[in-house]
Each structure stands twice: as structure tokens, then as C-alpha cells.
Scaffold this active site. Structure first.
Site, PDB file in Angstrom:
ATOM      1  N   ASP A  30       0.856  -1.181   0.000  1.00  0.00           N
ATOM      2  CA  ASP A  30       0.000   0.000   0.000  1.00  0.00           C
ATOM      3  C   ASP A  30       0.898   1.238   0.000  1.00  0.00           C
ATOM      4  O   ASP A  30       1.870   1.322   0.748  1.00  0.00           O
ATOM      5  CB  ASP A  30      -0.912   0.007   1.235  1.00  0.00           C
ATOM      6  N   ASN A  89     -12.776  -3.040   2.917  1.00  0.00           N
ATOM      7  CA  ASN A  89     -13.643  -1.873   3.050  1.00  0.00           C
ATOM      8  C   ASN A  89     -14.703  -1.990   1.955  1.00  0.00           C
ATOM      9  O   ASN A  89     -14.363  -2.152   0.775  1.00  0.00           O
ATOM     10  CB  ASN A  89     -12.837  -0.579   2.878  1.00  0.00           C
ATOM     11  N   GLY A  95     -14.954   3.590   3.893  1.00  0.00           N
ATOM     12  CA  GLY A  95     -13.552   3.881   3.564  1.00  0.00           C
ATOM     13  C   GLY A  95     -13.065   3.313   2.248  1.00  0.00           C
ATOM     14  O   GLY A  95     -11.876   3.411   1.940  1.00  0.00           O
ATOM     15  N   GLN A  96     -13.953   2.708   1.456  1.00  0.00           N
ATOM     16  CA  GLN A  96     -13.490   2.194   0.157  1.00  0.00           C
ATOM     17  C   GLN A  96     -13.282   3.364  -0.805  1.00  0.00           C
ATOM     18  O   GLN A  96     -14.216   4.119  -1.095  1.00  0.00           O
ATOM     19  CB  GLN A  96     -14.498   1.200  -0.439  1.00  0.00           C
ATOM     20  N   HIS A 102     -10.261  -5.438  -2.937  1.00  0.00           N
ATOM     21  CA  HIS A 102      -8.915  -5.672  -2.408  1.00  0.00           C
ATOM     22  C   HIS A 102      -9.018  -5.985  -0.925  1.00  0.00           C
ATOM     23  O   HIS A 102      -9.866  -5.443  -0.220  1.00  0.00           O
ATOM     24  CB  HIS A 102      -8.001  -4.460  -2.635  1.00  0.00           C
ATOM     25  N   LEU A 103      -8.125  -6.845  -0.494  1.00  0.00           N
ATOM     26  CA  LEU A 103      -8.053  -7.245   0.905  1.00  0.00           C
ATOM     27  C   LEU A 103      -6.797  -6.608   1.489  1.00  0.00           C
ATOM     28  O   LEU A 103      -5.693  -6.824   0.980  1.00  0.00           O
ATOM     29  CB  LEU A 103      -7.958  -8.779   0.961  1.00  0.00           C
ATOM     30  N   HIS A 104      -7.000  -5.784   2.545  1.00  0.00           N
ATOM     31  CA  HIS A 104      -5.845  -5.189   3.219  1.00  0.00           C
ATOM     32  C   HIS A 104      -5.238  -6.229   4.168  1.00  0.00           C
ATOM     33  O   HIS A 104      -5.966  -6.873   4.929  1.00  0.00           O
ATOM     34  CB  HIS A 104      -6.273  -3.999   4.081  1.00  0.00           C
TER      35      HIS A 104
END
Ligand code: AMP
Ligand code: ZN
Length: 117
Positions: A30, A89, A95-96, A102-104
Site C-alpha cells: 500500500d 472496506n 472507507g473504500q 482488495h483485501l488489506h
């Protein structure tokens, strides 16, 4: 998808720090990390978010989790003491900001409040 930043990263039209890649999934750092380790696990298929997944995506979604676990082990995150968070998100209010699922993967929190979410 023409204007999708993550599709551009997948197609190597934009730079990123890639940690792992296979035919279905890419993992990169990120650009604005919220923890010592902050990676994004991204399917190459453009899916907007969890709201639009279908049965067809079952395999892909479980592969994202398996990749996350492998990366946590590869990065030598202590699975008991340090641990890690996996976060989707879903929607702008949550918060997207990028409309490509996507996976944080987050680990190592200097800010205690983040570690307790
Ligand atoms: P979300 O807020 O869940 O949509 O997450 C999007 C994430 O993508 C944010 O944490 C951003 O910091 C990150 N991000 C945005 N642009 C880039 C980029 N070009 N390379 C890497 N990460 C990015
Ligand atoms: Zn996309």
C-alpha cells in the site's frame, strides 16, 4: 476497466511494489501504509467490491485468503504474538476509495487504537 488504478497496476501500466503474483492474484505494498506491514491482496479480475460477488467468485475469494496466510508466513509475522488483520472496506462510507476489490493485510501497529479495531 479503463480508469481503474488497480487494473493499471495489474497491467503494469502503473508502478507498484509487487510482493507476490500468480495468474489470478497480485499483492503489492500500500502506497500509504497504516501499519508497519500494509499490503493489498488484489484479484486480477475487476470486481467492484463484496456487494457484487457471485458464486462464480468463490474460488477466487478463498484463494485471496490462502495467499494472505502464505504471505504472513513468508514475511515471518509471528502468528501468535504479532498477528495480522485482514480487512475489506465495502462502500465509500466504510472507507473504500478504489472500486476494485482488495483485501488489506496489516501487521505491526504503532498506534494502539488501530490494533484494537
Ligand atoms: P480502500 O480505502 O479500502 O479503497 O483502499 C485503497 C488503498 O489503496 C488505500 O489504502 C491507498 O493507500 C491504496 N492505494 C491507492 N493508490 C495506490 C497505488 N497506486 N499503489 C498502492 N496503493 C495504493
Ligand atoms: Zn480494476
Amino acid at each position: 476497466m479503463e480508469d481503474c488504478i488497480f487494473c493499471k497496476i495489474i497491467n503494469k501500466e502503473l508502478p507498484s511494489e509487487i510482493i507476490y503474483e500468480n495468474d489470478k492474484i497480485i499483492v503489492f505494498k500500500d502506497v500509504n501504509p497504516k501499519a508497519e506491514i500494509h499490503l493489498l491482496i488484489v484479484p486480477k479480475k475487476h470486481i467492484e467490491n463484496i456487494n457484487v460477488i457471485t458464486d462464480e467468485d468463490k474460488g477466487l475469494l478463498s484463494e485471496m485468503l490462502i495467499v494472505a496466510k502464505k504471505i504472513a508466513i513468508d514475511l515471518k509475522i509471528n502468528l501468535d504474538t504479532q498477528g495480522y488483520k485482514l480487512i475489506f472496506n465495502v462502500g465509500r462510507g466504510a472507507g473504500q476509495t478504489i472500486n476494485h476489490i482488495h483485501l488489506h493485510l496489516l501487521s505491526g501497529f504503532s498506534n494502539q487504537s488501530l490494533s484494537e479495531i
